[in-house]
Design a protein around this motif. Structure first.
Motif, PDB file in Angstrom:
ATOM      1  N   UNK A   1       0.817  -1.198   0.000  1.00  0.00           N
ATOM      2  CA  UNK A   1       0.000   0.000   0.000  1.00  0.00           C
ATOM      3  C   UNK A   1       0.856   1.255   0.000  1.00  0.00           C
ATOM      4  N   UNK A   2       1.943   1.230   0.754  1.00  0.00           N
ATOM      5  CA  UNK A   2       2.831   2.395   0.816  1.00  0.00           C
ATOM      6  C   UNK A   2       3.488   2.650  -0.541  1.00  0.00           C
ATOM      7  N   UNK A   3       3.776   1.606  -1.278  1.00  0.00           N
ATOM      8  CA  UNK A   3       4.400   1.773  -2.589  1.00  0.00           C
ATOM      9  C   UNK A   3       3.490   2.567  -3.524  1.00  0.00           C
ATOM     10  N   UNK A   4       2.209   2.261  -3.509  1.00  0.00           N
ATOM     11  CA  UNK A   4       1.270   3.022  -4.321  1.00  0.00           C
ATOM     12  C   UNK A   4       1.090   4.440  -3.810  1.00  0.00           C
ATOM     13  N   UNK A   5       1.077   4.589  -2.486  1.00  0.00           N
ATOM     14  CA  UNK A   5       0.990   5.920  -1.870  1.00  0.00           C
ATOM     15  C   UNK A   5       2.173   6.773  -2.319  1.00  0.00           C
ATOM     16  N   UNK A   6       3.377   6.224  -2.226  1.00  0.00           N
ATOM     17  CA  UNK A   6       4.574   6.978  -2.621  1.00  0.00           C
ATOM     18  C   UNK A   6       4.511   7.423  -4.080  1.00  0.00           C
ATOM     19  N   UNK A   7       4.051   6.524  -4.948  1.00  0.00           N
ATOM     20  CA  UNK A   7       3.985   6.842  -6.376  1.00  0.00           C
ATOM     21  C   UNK A   7       3.010   7.987  -6.638  1.00  0.00           C
ATOM     22  N   UNK A   8       1.861   7.951  -5.985  1.00  0.00           N
ATOM     23  CA  UNK A   8       0.853   8.980  -6.223  1.00  0.00           C
ATOM     24  C   UNK A   8       1.237  10.309  -5.581  1.00  0.00           C
ATOM     25  N   UNK A   9       1.899  10.271  -4.425  1.00  0.00           N
ATOM     26  CA  UNK A   9       2.370  11.504  -3.792  1.00  0.00           C
ATOM     27  C   UNK A   9       3.351  12.223  -4.713  1.00  0.00           C
ATOM     28  N   UNK A  10       4.287  11.449  -5.283  1.00  0.00           N
ATOM     29  CA  UNK A  10       5.272  12.042  -6.186  1.00  0.00           C
ATOM     30  C   UNK A  10       4.616  12.556  -7.468  1.00  0.00           C
ATOM     31  N   UNK A  11       3.730  11.756  -8.042  1.00  0.00           N
ATOM     32  CA  UNK A  11       3.099  12.137  -9.306  1.00  0.00           C
ATOM     33  C   UNK A  11       2.160  13.324  -9.138  1.00  0.00           C
ATOM     34  N   UNK A  12       1.521  13.440  -7.961  1.00  0.00           N
ATOM     35  CA  UNK A  12       0.515  14.470  -7.759  1.00  0.00           C
ATOM     36  C   UNK A  12       1.023  15.723  -7.098  1.00  0.00           C
ATOM     37  N   UNK A  13       2.315  15.756  -6.779  1.00  0.00           N
ATOM     38  CA  UNK A  13       2.870  16.947  -6.157  1.00  0.00           C
ATOM     39  C   UNK A  13       2.356  17.207  -4.755  1.00  0.00           C
ATOM     40  N   UNK A  14       2.009  16.145  -4.031  1.00  0.00           N
ATOM     41  CA  UNK A  14       1.538  16.275  -2.659  1.00  0.00           C
ATOM     42  C   UNK A  14       2.726  16.374  -1.703  1.00  0.00           C
ATOM     43  N   UNK A  15       2.485  16.884  -0.499  1.00  0.00           N
ATOM     44  CA  UNK A  15       3.539  16.999   0.503  1.00  0.00           C
ATOM     45  C   UNK A  15       3.398  15.872   1.522  1.00  0.00           C
ATOM     46  N   UNK A  16       4.341  14.935   1.492  1.00  0.00           N
ATOM     47  CA  UNK A  16       4.324  13.812   2.423  1.00  0.00           C
ATOM     48  C   UNK A  16       4.926  14.276   3.752  1.00  0.00           C
ATOM     49  N   UNK A  17       4.073  14.440   4.772  1.00  0.00           N
ATOM     50  CA  UNK A  17       4.554  15.050   6.014  1.00  0.00           C
ATOM     51  C   UNK A  17       4.837  14.049   7.126  1.00  0.00           C
ATOM     52  N   UNK A  18       4.338  12.808   7.020  1.00  0.00           N
ATOM     53  CA  UNK A  18       4.607  11.827   8.078  1.00  0.00           C
ATOM     54  C   UNK A  18       4.311  10.420   7.600  1.00  0.00           C
ATOM     55  N   UNK A  19       5.061   9.448   8.145  1.00  0.00           N
ATOM     56  CA  UNK A  19       4.848   8.024   7.892  1.00  0.00           C
ATOM     57  C   UNK A  19       4.983   7.294   9.225  1.00  0.00           C
ATOM     58  N   UNK A  20       3.939   6.600   9.646  1.00  0.00           N
ATOM     59  CA  UNK A  20       3.992   5.847  10.897  1.00  0.00           C
ATOM     60  C   UNK A  20       3.488   4.428  10.658  1.00  0.00           C
ATOM     61  N   UNK A  21       3.998   3.495  11.447  1.00  0.00           N
ATOM     62  CA  UNK A  21       3.657   2.083  11.278  1.00  0.00           C
ATOM     63  C   UNK A  21       3.112   1.491  12.578  1.00  0.00           C
ATOM     64  N   UNK A  22       2.564   0.306  12.444  1.00  0.00           N
ATOM     65  CA  UNK A  22       2.184  -0.502  13.600  1.00  0.00           C
ATOM     66  C   UNK A  22       2.383  -1.957  13.216  1.00  0.00           C
ATOM     67  N   UNK A  23       2.462  -2.846  14.199  1.00  0.00           N
ATOM     68  CA  UNK A  23       2.587  -4.270  13.916  1.00  0.00           C
ATOM     69  C   UNK A  23       1.250  -4.952  14.163  1.00  0.00           C
ATOM     70  N   UNK A  24       0.932  -5.923  13.322  1.00  0.00           N
ATOM     71  CA  UNK A  24      -0.364  -6.599  13.421  1.00  0.00           C
ATOM     72  C   UNK A  24      -0.509  -7.329  14.753  1.00  0.00           C
ATOM     73  N   UNK A  25       0.597  -7.767  15.325  1.00  0.00           N
ATOM     74  CA  UNK A  25       0.547  -8.546  16.566  1.00  0.00           C
ATOM     75  C   UNK A  25       0.587  -7.662  17.803  1.00  0.00           C
ATOM     76  N   UNK A  26       0.618  -6.342  17.627  1.00  0.00           N
ATOM     77  CA  UNK A  26       0.766  -5.430  18.757  1.00  0.00           C
ATOM     78  C   UNK A  26      -0.385  -5.564  19.736  1.00  0.00           C
ATOM     79  N   UNK A  27      -0.059  -5.554  21.031  1.00  0.00           N
ATOM     80  CA  UNK A  27      -1.093  -5.587  22.071  1.00  0.00           C
ATOM     81  C   UNK A  27      -1.325  -4.198  22.653  1.00  0.00           C
ATOM     82  N   UNK A  28      -0.711  -3.174  22.059  1.00  0.00           N
ATOM     83  CA  UNK A  28      -0.895  -1.812  22.525  1.00  0.00           C
ATOM     84  C   UNK A  28      -2.377  -1.440  22.418  1.00  0.00           C
ATOM     85  N   UNK A  29      -2.986  -0.931  23.508  1.00  0.00           N
ATOM     86  CA  UNK A  29      -4.431  -0.667  23.474  1.00  0.00           C
ATOM     87  C   UNK A  29      -4.834   0.495  22.588  1.00  0.00           C
ATOM     88  N   UNK A  30      -3.902   1.395  22.258  1.00  0.00           N
ATOM     89  CA  UNK A  30      -4.240   2.505  21.370  1.00  0.00           C
ATOM     90  C   UNK A  30      -2.989   2.922  20.613  1.00  0.00           C
TER      91      UNK A  30
END
Length: 435
Positions: free
Chosen positions: A202-231
């Motif tokens: 999904x990020x690969x497509x996001x990166x391509x469209x951000x570059x092609x559309x002249x958008x400003x990419x201001x942040x990238x954050x991740x999470x793990x599917x197995x995370x037990x963090x409540x929020x």
């Protein structure tokens, strides 16, 4: 209807990790030689019982845990189509049996389930999830087993054994983000994504469209599917501090709900743009219908954009919608409107088309089924999804997708209203897809 033909018993509690059959119990052939199906000689392989004209197919779905809200309707849709096929006489007289197993969204369990069922099935009619399918896909390819890949990871689309329908995650993401560029050139955008193959695509497509559309990419954050963090307090803080106006989400439904609720409680309310697996009607109510109790996320999800590649539920201008709804009423009368259910229905249509071609060739060996897949050509879905094409040189099933908007009033359409027609952005066209 003869109960021996049923794909699935009523009630999800009956599924678990049990084997489900839809035709009369019989012993499947595990050999690779010829057999008589009553209308001439067939070359047969594992999962084929020529004496009783049955074909056993495997399904490795996700029927429990947080991602079960994706797997249950998807598997139900597949079962609806196969029940209809069997009730109408089967595929040229051949009935389909299914062995349905629950991977619980565990890659290790998925590999184990494949190892257990692989010697007794002709194909894997459905494998749900990118990490879970990657866990056994190399072994399936080595064994010449066609896999109905219910995962839109772009690496699957150029592998001979993977039968993919719909639009790869990267292309869908590119189309959705390209729409942001049309709405607000130069907008500040950010991405929240699952830290695995699913999220990376999904990020690969996001990166391509951000570059092609002249958008400003201001942040990238991740999470793990197995995370037990409540929020996702820290991720929300990063997104809010970035000043993002639009946040693209590559996740499954439960993390999506947690993210958006946490953001709303802190006063951060960007335009949320969800990759298709991030959405489920169960995000709006306990049953996915107006009869259920509204969730604590329903209000803050209102107005979110949702990417996808299925027709809007109930849109009778779509040629295949009437019979789809008729079969749903007959075989899954309690099913809530669901994009995942519709997807599963179309996946069964694709698997049926592959088997039908193999039957026409009188070759139900694994090599014969693989050849049928590679030379199948067009598989049409009567507008329910973009058509798929299978050929020896391979390639993605489609690069088209659409956008919906979450609307609590649209209960008959799965809480979604249509925003855009099916489109293929320049960013999606430019993507190199495959392993």
């Amino acid at each position: 209807m003869n109960g021996s033909r049923r794909v699935m018993r009523t009630g999800w509690a009956a599924l678990g990790a049990a084997t489900i059959v839809l035709a009369a119990a019989c012993s499947a052939s595990t050999g690779g030689g010829p057999g008589t199906g009553g209308d001439g000689e067939f070359a047969v392989g594992p999962g084929i019982d020529p004496a009783n004209k049955t074909i056993t197919v495997g399904e490795i779905s996700i029927l429990s845990g947080p991602a079960g809200v994706i797997g249950k309707p998807l598997t139900a849709g597949l079962s609806t189509y196969l029940n209809a096929v069997n009730d109408s006489g089967g595929i040229d007289g051949w009935k389909i049996k299914t062995d349905i197993q629950d991977s619980k969204y565990s890659a290790a369990l998925s590999a184990q389930l494949f190892a257990t069922m692989s010697s007794n099935v002709a194909v894997i009619a459905q494998s749900l999830g990118s990490p879970t399918t990657h866990a056994f896909d190399a072994k399936a390819a080595a064994d010449n087993i066609v896999v109905g890949t219910a995962a839109q990871d772009s690496t699957f689309v150029t592998k001979p054994n993977n039968a993919v329908i719909g639009t790869p995650y990267a292309a869908e993401a590119a189309n959705s983000v390209a729409h942001i560029a049309k709405q607000k050139p130069g907008a500040k955008v950010a991405i929240f994504y699952q830290n695995d193959a699913f999220g990376a695509d999904g990020k690969r497509g996001y990166d391509a469209a951000v570059a092609a559309g002249g958008l400003e990419n201001v942040e990238e954050v991740t999470y793990t599917a197995e995370s037990t963090t409540p929020n996702f307090t820290s991720q929300v803080q990063q997104l809010r501090d970035s000043g993002a106006e639009y946040v693209f989400v590559v996740a499954t439904p439960q993390p999506t709900s947690t993210l958006i609720k946490t953001a709303a409680s802190s006063g951060f309310k960007p335009q949320w743009v969800l990759q298709s697996p991030a959405w489920s009607e169960f995000l709006m109510s306990s049953t996915g219908t107006p009869a259920g109790t509204p969730t604590d996320a329903a209000a803050v999800l209102t107005g979110a954009w949702v990417g996808g590649y299925t027709a809007l539920w109930g849109d009778r201008s779509v040629p295949g919608m009437a019979i789809f709804l008729e079969r749903t009423t007959k075989y899954a009368p309690d099913q809530a409107p669901s994009t995942q259910y519709l997807y599963g229905y179309c996946m069964a249509r694709m698997i049926t088309a592959i088997l039908q071609k193999a039957i026409a060739n009188k070759d139900l060996t694994r090599a014969g089924i693989m050849d049928a897949k590679l030379h199948l050509g067009k598989v049409g879905f009567d507008g329910l999804m973009p058509d798929a094409h299978y050929r020896p040189d391979l390639g993605p099933a489609s690069r088209q997708s659409t956008l919906y908007r979450v609307d609590p009033a649209a209960t008959g359409n799965g809480y979604l209203t249509s925003m855009t027609p099916f489109t293929e952005s320049e960013a999606a066209k430019s993507l190199r897809l495959g392993g």
